[in-house]
Enzyme design. Structure first.
Site, mmCIF file in Angstrom:
data_model
loop_
_atom_site.group_PDB
_atom_site.id
_atom_site.type_symbol
_atom_site.label_atom_id
_atom_site.label_comp_id
_atom_site.label_asym_id
_atom_site.label_seq_id
_atom_site.Cartn_x
_atom_site.Cartn_y
_atom_site.Cartn_z
ATOM 1 N N LEU A 1 86.755 56.241 31.503
ATOM 2 C CA LEU A 1 87.887 56.149 32.397
ATOM 3 C C LEU A 1 89.104 56.864 32.136
ATOM 4 O O LEU A 1 89.580 57.138 33.310
ATOM 5 C CB LEU A 1 88.357 54.621 31.989
ATOM 6 C CG LEU A 1 89.362 54.081 32.892
ATOM 7 C CD1 LEU A 1 88.812 54.142 34.483
ATOM 8 C CD2 LEU A 1 89.626 52.643 32.693
ATOM 9 N N GLY A 2 89.141 57.721 31.192
ATOM 10 C CA GLY A 2 90.167 58.533 30.897
ATOM 11 C C GLY A 2 91.691 57.686 30.782
ATOM 12 O O GLY A 2 92.671 58.296 31.363
ATOM 13 N N VAL A 3 91.647 56.637 30.178
ATOM 14 C CA VAL A 3 92.935 56.136 29.816
ATOM 15 C C VAL A 3 93.241 55.670 28.396
ATOM 16 O O VAL A 3 92.257 55.378 27.900
ATOM 17 C CB VAL A 3 93.271 54.814 30.891
ATOM 18 C CG1 VAL A 3 93.223 55.187 32.371
ATOM 19 C CG2 VAL A 3 92.226 53.737 30.542
ATOM 20 N N ASP B 1 80.139 53.599 16.638
ATOM 21 C CA ASP B 1 80.403 53.854 15.233
ATOM 22 C C ASP B 1 79.626 54.644 14.510
ATOM 23 O O ASP B 1 78.869 54.374 13.405
ATOM 24 C CB ASP B 1 80.782 52.628 14.666
ATOM 25 C CG ASP B 1 81.423 52.721 13.246
ATOM 26 O OD1 ASP B 1 82.037 53.802 13.114
ATOM 27 O OD2 ASP B 1 81.293 51.789 12.353
ATOM 28 N N GLY C 1 82.576 50.955 1.114
ATOM 29 C CA GLY C 1 81.932 52.216 0.577
ATOM 30 C C GLY C 1 80.253 52.177 1.303
ATOM 31 O O GLY C 1 79.719 53.015 0.957
ATOM 32 N N ASN C 2 79.974 50.916 1.492
ATOM 33 C CA ASN C 2 78.627 50.579 2.034
ATOM 34 C C ASN C 2 78.380 51.244 3.335
ATOM 35 O O ASN C 2 77.398 51.614 3.617
ATOM 36 C CB ASN C 2 78.050 49.373 1.824
ATOM 37 C CG ASN C 2 77.744 48.790 0.456
ATOM 38 O OD1 ASN C 2 78.175 48.091 0.047
ATOM 39 N ND2 ASN C 2 76.183 49.362 0.177
ATOM 40 N N SER C 3 79.513 51.441 4.055
ATOM 41 C CA SER C 3 79.408 51.825 5.354
ATOM 42 C C SER C 3 78.704 53.324 5.486
ATOM 43 O O SER C 3 78.845 54.216 4.965
ATOM 44 C CB SER C 3 80.859 52.040 6.049
ATOM 45 O OG SER C 3 81.347 50.938 6.507
ATOM 46 N N HIS D 1 83.449 55.844 11.584
ATOM 47 C CA HIS D 1 84.587 55.589 10.776
ATOM 48 C C HIS D 1 84.851 56.068 9.480
ATOM 49 O O HIS D 1 85.961 56.251 8.927
ATOM 50 C CB HIS D 1 85.034 53.970 10.865
ATOM 51 C CG HIS D 1 84.319 53.218 9.905
ATOM 52 N ND1 HIS D 1 83.032 52.535 10.137
ATOM 53 C CD2 HIS D 1 84.604 52.962 8.604
ATOM 54 C CE1 HIS D 1 82.803 51.796 9.190
ATOM 55 N NE2 HIS D 1 83.600 52.190 8.125
#
Length: 415
Positions: free
Chosen positions: A308-310, A178, A251-253, A148
């Site tokens: 699954l493609g949906v 993530d 910002g720590n992500s 993200h």
């Protein structure tokens, strides 16, 4: 870039993924580089055991230097395998120096700044800035961060603790976990030593290092491991995360969570936010992250990941009104697994195999527990008729869009 929110099913709290926008540059005093203690090999997959001497200071220990040779490039990762009594396996803040931990690990954490193009009304475009953190994986510039943090970025800039900035290349990104891997053209960086998150205990020392608020790179906060395997739902994907009370901020992500031995035990990816809520941060356990990191470096995507493609939406009988007890197929990807099986837009998913479906996260969790090529039975309601359809799951080769099942665009659902 806006902070994303996730829900904690146990407490109905809001979890904010730690990303920050509108960052400011700053000057840093360079810190002398620590002597490297591994040599990079260039042949087939190599696992060699080495003893780290003065480079590890008071920590000491035995490491594995693991070389990955994939189509995307080569990287040597460093992993601790020492179980000697000299290690602080269950150390707490009362008998280990946070200063020592910080000194041994700060050079392994970087700042990340992103730029993306946002289109507003009347087709006007603007550059949106974002910021996060990352952890150096190899001396030659492989870096792990959160999906993200870099999602949708047209430009990614990495700044090391010495103050040097590099334009980064995205090697691979996986929205389901993530995680993302970047590459910068650099030499003699200080890689983090990967620890063993399975050996953690509640109460163990936890030190978080990152770039809070997008302008405070190299910030060190400390606490303990508050819980193991905490189930948190992020973007309709259930994740088992480490919980810590070390201060985590936007910002720590993508930054590092380290143990008392200076080993990387988690990748910070979320915090809890709300009135009077403090001391609730979360990180992806490094043992779960290793396989994803290896796949992204070697293949550019997570090989064998089921798709699954949906695109899914929570809805009601009127289709677009929100009802978290009903899940509909909003869109079927042409040529995907669902399309080949005969699933259609507007189908309400009642069951997958023997599991009743009440929320999108139920679907994503089931699909993530399968591999490409597995078959599942989906019970759907279509035009007042119940149908059971067998689906052979495909492989999600583009992990930027590799969710087992994605949300419908926000302007088409009311979540």
């Amino acid at each position: 870039m806006e902070d994303k929110q996730v829900n904690n099913n146990e407490t109905n709290e809001t979890i904010i993924l730690g990303e920050y926008t509108n960052t400011n540059d700053k000057n840093k005093e360079p810190k002398p580089k620590r002597d490297s203690f591994f040599k990079t090999h260039k042949n087939a997959v190599l696992i060699s055991t080495c003893v780290a001497l003065s480079a590890l200071g008071a920590f000491g220990g035995t490491m594995l230097a693991i070389q990955l040779n994939g189509g995307m490039g080569k990287a040597v990762l460093y992993q601790s395998v020492d179980t000697s009594k000299n290690k602080n396996n269950n150390a707490t803040a009362t008998n280990v120096s946070i200063t020592d931990i910080a000194n041994e690990t700060m050079d392994s954490v970087v700042e990340i700044k992103t730029e993306s193009v946002s289109t507003h009304s009347f087709f006007q475009q603007a550059i949106v800035s974002g910021a996060g953190s990352g952890v150096i994986l190899s001396k030659d510039g492989y870096i792990v961060t959160n999906h993200h943090v870099i999602d949708g970025a047209s430009k990614i800039t990495v700044t090391t603790r010495s103050g040097k900035s590099f334009e980064a290349k995205l090697i691979g990104s996986d929205s389901a976990t993530d995680l993302a891997v970047l590459k910068i053209e650099a030499e003699d960086l200080q890689p983090a030593v990967l620890g063993d998150s399975s050996k953690l205990n509640v109460g163990d020392t936890a030190v978080a290092i990152g770039n809070p608020l997008g302008s405070l790179g190299g910030t060190v906060t400390s606490g303990i491991i508050s819980a193991l395997d905490r189930e948190v739902t992020i973007d309709n994907q259930k994740m088992q995360l480490l919980q810590t009370n070390a201060a985590i901020n936007p910002g720590n992500s993508g930054g590092g969570l380290f143990n008392a031995n200076g080993e990387l035990i988690g990748i910070v990816n979320a915090k809890s936010s709300g009135n009077s809520i403090e001391g609730l941060g979360f990180a992806i356990p490094i043992n779960r992250a290793k396989e994803i990191i290896n796949n992204l470096i070697e293949n550019g995507y997570v090989k064998g990941r089921a798709s699954l493609g949906v695109t899914l939406v929570n809805g009601s009988d009127s289709f677009f009104e929100e009802d978290t007890t009903q899940v509909y197929i909003y869109e079927v990807s042409k040529g995907g697994a669902a399309d080949k099986a005969g699933l259609k837009r507007g189908d309400q998913i009642l069951k997958i195999d023997d599991t009743s479906i009440k929320d999108i996260s139920d679907v994503t969790t089931i699909i993530s527990n399968h591999s490409a090529g597995d078959t599942i039975k989906m019970t759907v309601l279509r035009d007042t008729q119940t149908k059971t359809i067998t689906v052979t799951l495909g492989e999600a080769s583009n992990t930027n869009n590799a969710d087992a099942a994605q949300n419908a665009p926000q302007n088409n659902n009311r979540q």
